[in-house]
Design a protein around this motif. Structure first.
Motif, PDB file in Angstrom:
ATOM      1  N   THR A  41      26.334 -11.304 -14.989  1.00 13.03           N
ATOM      2  CA  THR A  41      26.820 -12.404 -15.815  1.00 13.03           C
ATOM      3  C   THR A  41      25.915 -12.512 -17.034  1.00 13.03           C
ATOM      4  OG1 THR A  41      27.601 -13.555 -13.836  1.00 13.03           O
ATOM      5  CG2 THR A  41      27.370 -14.863 -15.846  1.00 13.03           C
ATOM      6  N   ILE A  42      26.520 -12.536 -18.188  1.00  9.49           N
ATOM      7  CA  ILE A  42      25.774 -12.566 -19.444  1.00  9.49           C
ATOM      8  C   ILE A  42      25.135 -13.943 -19.628  1.00  9.49           C
ATOM      9  CG2 ILE A  42      25.957 -12.317 -21.955  1.00  9.49           C
ATOM     10  CD1 ILE A  42      26.470  -9.750 -20.276  1.00  9.49           C
ATOM     11  N   GLY A  84      28.231 -16.270 -19.938  1.00  6.17           N
ATOM     12  CA  GLY A  84      29.228 -16.572 -18.921  1.00  6.17           C
ATOM     13  C   GLY A  84      30.167 -15.414 -18.631  1.00  6.17           C
ATOM     14  N   GLU A  85      30.252 -14.443 -19.539  1.00  7.34           N
ATOM     15  CA  GLU A  85      31.091 -13.276 -19.284  1.00  7.34           C
ATOM     16  C   GLU A  85      30.502 -12.464 -18.142  1.00  7.34           C
ATOM     17  OE1 GLU A  85      33.286 -11.499 -23.122  1.00  7.34           O
ATOM     18  OE2 GLU A  85      31.105 -11.361 -23.222  1.00  7.34           O
ATOM     19  N   GLU A  86      31.364 -11.875 -17.335  1.00 13.61           N
ATOM     20  CA  GLU A  86      30.920 -10.968 -16.284  1.00 13.61           C
ATOM     21  C   GLU A  86      31.337  -9.564 -16.680  1.00 13.61           C
ATOM     22  OE1 GLU A  86      32.530 -12.308 -12.568  1.00 13.61           O
ATOM     23  OE2 GLU A  86      30.841 -13.632 -12.227  1.00 13.61           O
ATOM     24  N   ILE A  87      30.371  -8.651 -16.662  1.00 16.10           N
ATOM     25  CA  ILE A  87      30.666  -7.263 -16.990  1.00 16.10           C
ATOM     26  C   ILE A  87      30.107  -6.360 -15.899  1.00 16.10           C
ATOM     27  CG2 ILE A  87      30.719  -7.683 -19.489  1.00 16.10           C
ATOM     28  CD1 ILE A  87      27.924  -6.405 -19.630  1.00 16.10           C
TER      29      ILE A  87
END
Length: 108
Positions: A41-42, A84-87
């Motif tokens: 998670t960023i 909040g981005e998941e990569i």
């Protein structure tokens, strides 16, 4: 038809066994691939370049290759990532340890 099946029974069995073996290997390879990636998670201030450096010991890619891989394997990822981005990132690519050391006698 029976004569044909009887004549080629060994070939038919060999083909069936080969296909089964190929399917099993393919399934195992896919299962092992999942162990080579991790979802992160960023956080605020994170960049793909920093993530590459942070996980450098766990992948064998250059920073540019890492960033390209992440962009290719994650949908909707551009040059910017947001908190909040998941990569998904590669973390356990096998690193070749083929370094050769030559022993030398100490000089007197």
């Amino acid at each position: 038809m029976k004569k044909l099946c009887k004549q080629y029974s060994y070939a038919i069995i060999l083909i069936i066994v080969s296909c089964t073996f190929a399917f099993i290997l393919s399934f195992q390879h896919h299962a092992n691939d999942q162990d080579q990636y991790v979802k992160v998670t960023i956080s605020e201030g994170d960049t793909l370049w920093q993530l590459s450096n942070q996980y450098a010991g766990k992948h064998s890619l250059s920073n540019d290759e890492f960033v390209s891989w992440v962009k290719k394997h994650n949908e909707n990822i551009s040059d910017q990532i947001f908190p909040g981005e998941e990569i998904v990132i590669p973390v356990s690519k096998k690193i070749s340890l083929q370094t050769t050391e030559l022993a030398s006698a100490p000089e007197e």
